[in-house]
Design an enzyme around this catalytic site. Structure first.
Site, PDB file in Angstrom:
ATOM      1  CG  ASP A   1      -1.984   1.049   1.206  1.00 32.89           C
ATOM      2  OD1 ASP A   1      -2.378   1.467   0.110  1.00 32.89           O
ATOM      3  OD2 ASP A   1      -2.438   1.452   2.301  1.00 32.89           O
ATOM      4  CG  HIS A   2      -0.392   4.904  -0.015  1.00 34.25           C
ATOM      5  ND1 HIS A   2      -0.709   5.895  -0.909  1.00 34.25           N
ATOM      6  CD2 HIS A   2      -1.541   4.591   0.624  1.00 34.25           C
ATOM      7  CE1 HIS A   2      -1.999   6.179  -0.812  1.00 34.25           C
ATOM      8  NE2 HIS A   2      -2.526   5.388   0.097  1.00 34.25           N
TER       9      HIS A   2
ATOM     10  N   GLY B   1      -8.977   5.702   1.399  1.00 33.83           N
ATOM     11  CA  GLY B   1      -9.619   6.557   2.393  1.00 33.83           C
ATOM     12  C   GLY B   1     -11.096   6.259   2.546  1.00 33.83           C
ATOM     13  CB  ALA B   2     -13.052   3.591   1.306  1.00 31.94           C
TER      14      ALA B   2
ATOM     15  CE  LYS C   1     -12.397   7.739   5.992  1.00 33.61           C
ATOM     16  NZ  LYS C   1     -10.968   7.791   5.704  1.00 33.61           N
TER      17      LYS C   1
ATOM     18  CD  GLU D   1      -3.563   8.144  -4.552  1.00 35.60           C
ATOM     19  OE1 GLU D   1      -4.152   9.097  -4.018  1.00 35.60           O
ATOM     20  OE2 GLU D   1      -2.958   7.263  -3.910  1.00 35.60           O
TER      21      GLU D   1
ATOM     22  CB  THR E   1      -9.517   4.674   9.778  1.00 34.60           C
ATOM     23  OG1 THR E   1      -8.447   5.472   9.249  1.00 34.60           O
ATOM     24  CG2 THR E   1     -10.101   5.367  10.981  1.00 34.60           C
TER      25      THR E   1
ATOM     26  N   GLY F   1      -7.627   8.705   7.119  1.00 35.37           N
ATOM     27  CA  GLY F   1      -7.799   9.016   8.531  1.00 35.37           C
ATOM     28  C   GLY F   1      -9.237   8.948   8.997  1.00 35.37           C
TER      29      GLY F   1
END
Length: 313
Positions: A82-83, A212-213, A184, A134, A257, A181
């Protein structure tokens, strides 16, 4: 079955208009909880590790934990970076046995993002590894990702087409209003579904990814706070929006998160209600169970229940 890459997994998800859950892992209990939730739903699953997770857990320990999950569950599992922030990081993960990597060049100018992504794609595809990239930037802070609201940008649909064609990437993370995070949205939650639909129409059959979901379930926030936490005003993406997104080409939905909230809430409860407890098994086990329950719920929301059987035909 052995670890697999994400190509067929995301292809079937796109055709079936559901999304595969991609869950971040950091330690044994998180891996076990995710796998238990996936087993309950007979779902394929993506276990993903960030640079921070690899540093915390040690890459060798992390890989062996995932190998144990594959052997124990017999589910179709992808091990995903990831990332990834550089070619070198992606190369190292590929060489270490990851079956999918994300190269995040979204903070670079468009041409440099293309150049970096194409380099990773060429190395990965020669080794049977799939690549996510991305385009556009999500705001927020999570692990090693830190982007201010001022620097966040939505994905340009026309650029997305050019990017996919020039890089040969296998999936694309897009920015349509989610953020990293637990904080949001300041007000009403909004996602740019018109933008998502346009990207989907311009890239028919191509897998899109939503970062970010996390939904930031309010019952978990309240549980954390009631047992000594301090997480005021946290707000995530409504689950109905995530289900709708999966009908518009989003085939992979990232969750981190929510896992942290579920585990922390369960651990806080045990330690506050039993202040004399000092056996880690007594508070980590409830944390693991909370993750399993959360993951099973997420997979139902995403429509991924039963997806393991489709891949194992």
């Amino acid at each position: 079955m052995p670890l697999i890459n994400s190509k067929e997994m995301l292809k079937l998800a796109h055709e079936g208009k559901y999304a595969i859950g991609a869950f971040n892992v950091n330690n044994m209990e998180i891996v076990q909880g995710i796998i238990e939730g996936a087993k309950k739903e007979n779902s394929a699953v993506i276990l993903q590790a960030s640079a921070g997770a690899r540093k915390y857990s040690n890459p060798i320990y992390l890989r062996k934990l995932v190998e144990a999950a594959v052997e124990e569950s017999n589910l179709p599992i992808v091990l995903h970076l990831d990332h990834g922030d550089s070619f070198e990081t992606c190369k190292q993960c590929i060489d270490d046995g990851f079956t999918s990597v994300m190269i995040d060049g979204s903070h670079y100018p468009f041409e440099k993002n293309i150049e970096l992504t194409k380099r990773v794609v060429e190395y990965a595809h020669e080794r049977g590894v799939t690549v996510e990239a991305e385009l556009g930037q999500l705001a927020g802070i999570e692990d090693d990702v830190n982007v201010s609201a001022e620097d966040a940008t939505f994905t340009d649909p026309d650029q997305a087409v050019e990017f996919v064609e020039r890089t040969g990437v296998d999936s694309l993370a897009i920015a349509i209003g989610t953020s990293h995070g637990a904080y949001k949205f300041a007000g009403e939650a909004r996602l740019d579904f018109a933008r998502l639909e346009k990207i989907t129409n311009l890239l028919p059959g191509f897998p899109l990814v939503l970062h970010g979901a996390s939904s930031v379930p309010q019952q978990l926030v309240q549980m954390c706070n009631s047992f000594g936490g301090d997480i005021p005003g946290a707000k995530g993406v409504p689950e109905e929006m995530l289900r709708d997104a999966s009908k518009f080409g989003v085939c992979k939905i990232n969750v981190d998160t929510d896992l942290r909230l579920a585990m922390t809430a369960a651990i806080r409860k045990v330690l506050i209600e039993n202040p004399a407890e000092f056996d880690p098994r007594k508070y980590l086990a409830p944390g693991r169970d909370a993750i399993a329950q959360l993951v099973a719920h997420k997979l139902r929301i995403f429509g991924a229940s039963g997806s393991a059987a489709k891949l194992m035909k």
